[in-house]
Design a protein around this motif. Structure first.
Motif, mmCIF file in Angstrom:
data_model
loop_
_atom_site.group_PDB
_atom_site.id
_atom_site.type_symbol
_atom_site.label_atom_id
_atom_site.label_comp_id
_atom_site.label_asym_id
_atom_site.label_seq_id
_atom_site.Cartn_x
_atom_site.Cartn_y
_atom_site.Cartn_z
ATOM 1 N N LEU A 173 6.448 -24.681 -2.255
ATOM 2 C CA LEU A 173 7.602 -25.539 -2.039
ATOM 3 C C LEU A 173 8.679 -25.195 -3.062
ATOM 4 N N ARG A 174 9.869 -24.844 -2.568
ATOM 5 C CA ARG A 174 10.989 -24.561 -3.462
ATOM 6 C C ARG A 174 11.561 -25.861 -4.029
ATOM 7 N N ASN A 175 12.445 -25.720 -5.000
ATOM 8 C CA ASN A 175 13.058 -26.899 -5.619
ATOM 9 C C ASN A 175 13.915 -27.695 -4.643
ATOM 10 N N ASP A 176 14.454 -27.018 -3.611
ATOM 11 C CA ASP A 176 15.256 -27.728 -2.617
ATOM 12 C C ASP A 176 14.394 -28.260 -1.475
ATOM 13 N N ASN A 177 13.067 -28.238 -1.669
ATOM 14 C CA ASN A 177 12.080 -28.764 -0.710
ATOM 15 C C ASN A 177 11.966 -27.945 0.576
ATOM 16 N N THR A 178 12.497 -26.738 0.589
ATOM 17 C CA THR A 178 12.206 -25.821 1.693
ATOM 18 C C THR A 178 10.934 -25.059 1.353
ATOM 19 N N LEU A 179 10.295 -24.529 2.372
ATOM 20 C CA LEU A 179 8.996 -23.868 2.171
ATOM 21 C C LEU A 179 9.169 -22.359 2.088
ATOM 22 N N LYS A 180 8.583 -21.782 1.076
ATOM 23 C CA LYS A 180 8.560 -20.328 0.937
ATOM 24 C C LYS A 180 7.222 -19.814 1.434
ATOM 25 N N VAL A 181 7.255 -18.890 2.378
ATOM 26 C CA VAL A 181 6.048 -18.259 2.910
ATOM 27 C C VAL A 181 6.090 -16.793 2.515
ATOM 28 N N PHE A 182 5.073 -16.321 1.807
ATOM 29 C CA PHE A 182 5.138 -14.962 1.301
ATOM 30 C C PHE A 182 3.765 -14.307 1.274
ATOM 31 N N SER A 183 3.771 -12.990 1.132
ATOM 32 C CA SER A 183 2.556 -12.186 1.057
ATOM 33 C C SER A 183 2.537 -11.446 -0.268
ATOM 34 N N LYS A 184 1.351 -11.146 -0.741
ATOM 35 C CA LYS A 184 1.208 -10.365 -1.967
ATOM 36 C C LYS A 184 0.840 -8.921 -1.660
ATOM 37 N N ASN A 185 1.020 -8.569 -0.378
ATOM 38 C CA ASN A 185 0.865 -7.175 0.057
ATOM 39 C C ASN A 185 -0.533 -6.616 -0.173
ATOM 40 N N LYS A 186 -1.515 -7.402 0.172
ATOM 41 C CA LYS A 186 -2.885 -6.880 0.111
ATOM 42 C C LYS A 186 -3.035 -5.763 1.149
ATOM 43 N N ASN A 187 -3.592 -4.654 0.756
ATOM 44 C CA ASN A 187 -3.732 -3.510 1.666
ATOM 45 C C ASN A 187 -5.056 -3.616 2.418
ATOM 46 N N ILE A 188 -4.973 -3.953 3.689
ATOM 47 C CA ILE A 188 -6.194 -4.060 4.500
ATOM 48 C C ILE A 188 -6.208 -3.037 5.625
ATOM 49 N N GLN A 189 -5.294 -2.062 5.561
ATOM 50 C CA GLN A 189 -5.224 -1.063 6.618
ATOM 51 C C GLN A 189 -6.541 -0.292 6.757
ATOM 52 N N LYS A 190 -7.172 0.017 5.617
ATOM 53 C CA LYS A 190 -8.439 0.745 5.670
ATOM 54 C C LYS A 190 -9.535 -0.092 6.308
ATOM 55 N N VAL A 191 -9.529 -1.394 6.012
ATOM 56 C CA VAL A 191 -10.527 -2.288 6.592
ATOM 57 C C VAL A 191 -10.334 -2.382 8.106
ATOM 58 N N LEU A 192 -9.092 -2.531 8.530
ATOM 59 C CA LEU A 192 -8.799 -2.602 9.961
ATOM 60 C C LEU A 192 -9.187 -1.304 10.674
ATOM 61 N N LYS A 193 -8.886 -0.169 10.053
ATOM 62 C CA LYS A 193 -9.227 1.115 10.657
ATOM 63 C C LYS A 193 -10.737 1.280 10.775
ATOM 64 N N PHE A 194 -11.459 0.913 9.708
ATOM 65 C CA PHE A 194 -12.920 1.005 9.729
ATOM 66 C C PHE A 194 -13.506 0.104 10.816
ATOM 67 N N THR A 195 -13.013 -1.123 10.894
ATOM 68 C CA THR A 195 -13.514 -2.074 11.889
ATOM 69 C C THR A 195 -13.199 -1.612 13.299
ATOM 70 N N SER A 196 -11.983 -1.117 13.497
ATOM 71 C CA SER A 196 -11.588 -0.618 14.810
ATOM 72 C C SER A 196 -12.475 0.540 15.257
ATOM 73 N N ASN A 197 -12.748 1.462 14.345
ATOM 74 C CA ASN A 197 -13.603 2.602 14.680
ATOM 75 C C ASN A 197 -15.031 2.154 14.996
ATOM 76 N N MET A 198 -15.497 1.109 14.297
ATOM 77 C CA MET A 198 -16.832 0.582 14.557
ATOM 78 C C MET A 198 -16.913 0.002 15.973
ATOM 79 N N VAL A 199 -15.899 -0.781 16.340
ATOM 80 C CA VAL A 199 -15.860 -1.374 17.677
ATOM 81 C C VAL A 199 -15.753 -0.290 18.736
#
Length: 284
Positions: A173-199
């Motif tokens: 929650l920002r000081n003006d009471n609007t909501l900030k939605v953000f990502s910390k850029n976790k890299n999950i591309q390798k996990v998605l690729k591994f899972t996709s190949n498994m399926v």
């Protein structure tokens, strides 16, 4: 017949009208303590209006409910928003899947035995609704609409949902009471690729699919399976008790996905509805 169609209008006429329930076309902007109840600041986009209530039930979805409670409790720290990151996949079947419905739920679910790589993959044949959605997103496919619809039963679409430990969305929650939605850029591309190949390897073993696929990762926040920001049984002010009452004020009930911590269940709607019905039946 139209009068028997299960839609909001008929549901209201059949079940709710006699209870004298009044609907107001406003959305909630802020909840404020007022005497022994609440003052609810609302807006319809052009005008504002205040409502007063002794109890409040929030079923507004995880993000909005969380914003309202952060605002009500004046909490400025970041809150992790749990969800199941997903990958869209398209496979091509050698034989068409029988399907005469314009829209239907997945026909098949695939889960691994090892919980360390927990995911769920669902599969459904293409239908006109899916094809239309794809063309709206990829307009250059419009000239091929007839061909896509002709072969839609050979096109098998899948969502691959990962474990929420791969979530990477935060709310603050920002000081003006609007909501900030953000990502910390976790890299999950390798996990998605591994899972996709498994399926894909699993599907190819049956020799019923062509040897190519299409994957698309829409990015964090491109789904609606949000949950876990105001959990049942938590110790902080941002939690509810077993009756879904906010710990700091038991006259505020929260009945959406905010209160759950879905780990393995990737399709939580039924549980959310059942819980809302439980709260409504037992406590009102």
């Amino acid at each position: 017949e139209i009068k028997d169609k299960f839609d909001p209008k008929n549901f209201y006429n059949k079940y709710l009208k006699r209870k004298k329930i009044i609907f107001h076309n406003y959305f909630v902007e802020k909840i404020i303590d007022y005497k022994k109840g609440f003052e609810i600041m609302c807006s319809n986009g052009s005008t504002t209006k205040k409502f007063y209530a002794k109890k409040i039930v929030l079923g507004t979805g995880t993000i909005i409910s969380t914003k309202l409670i952060l605002n009500y409790l004046n909490i400025k720290k970041e809150i992790k928003l749990k969800h199941h990151p997903r990958l869209f996949s398209l496979y091509f079947s050698k034989k068409p899947w029988k399907n005469k419905m314009l829209f239907q739920p997945p026909q098949l679910h695939l889960k691994p035995r090892e919980k360390s790589s927990l995911f769920t993959a669902d599969f459904r044949p293409g239908n006109k609704l899916i094809i239309e959605s794809i063309i709206k997103f990829k307009k250059y496919l419009l000239p091929f609409q007839f061909i896509l619809n002709f072969m839609r039963f050979n096109m098998i679409f899948s969502n691959i949902f990962l474990h929420p430990k791969f979530s990477d969305i935060y709310l603050k929650l920002r000081n003006d009471n609007t909501l900030k939605v953000f990502s910390k850029n976790k890299n999950i591309q390798k996990v998605l690729k591994f899972t996709s190949n498994m399926v894909y390897s699993y599907l190819r073993k049956g020799k019923n699919f062509l040897p190519f696929k299409i994957n698309y990762f829409p990015g964090f926040g491109a789904d609606f399976h949000y949950f876990g920001t105001i959990p049942v049984g938590g110790k902080s002010k941002m939690s509810v008790n077993e009756n879904c009452q906010l710990k700091s004020n038991k006259n505020i009930y929260i009945i959406d996905g905010s209160v759950f911590n879905f780990q393995e269940n990737k399709y939580p709607l039924g549980i959310i509805i059942a819980n809302a019905r439980r709260v409504a039946k037992d406590f009102f």
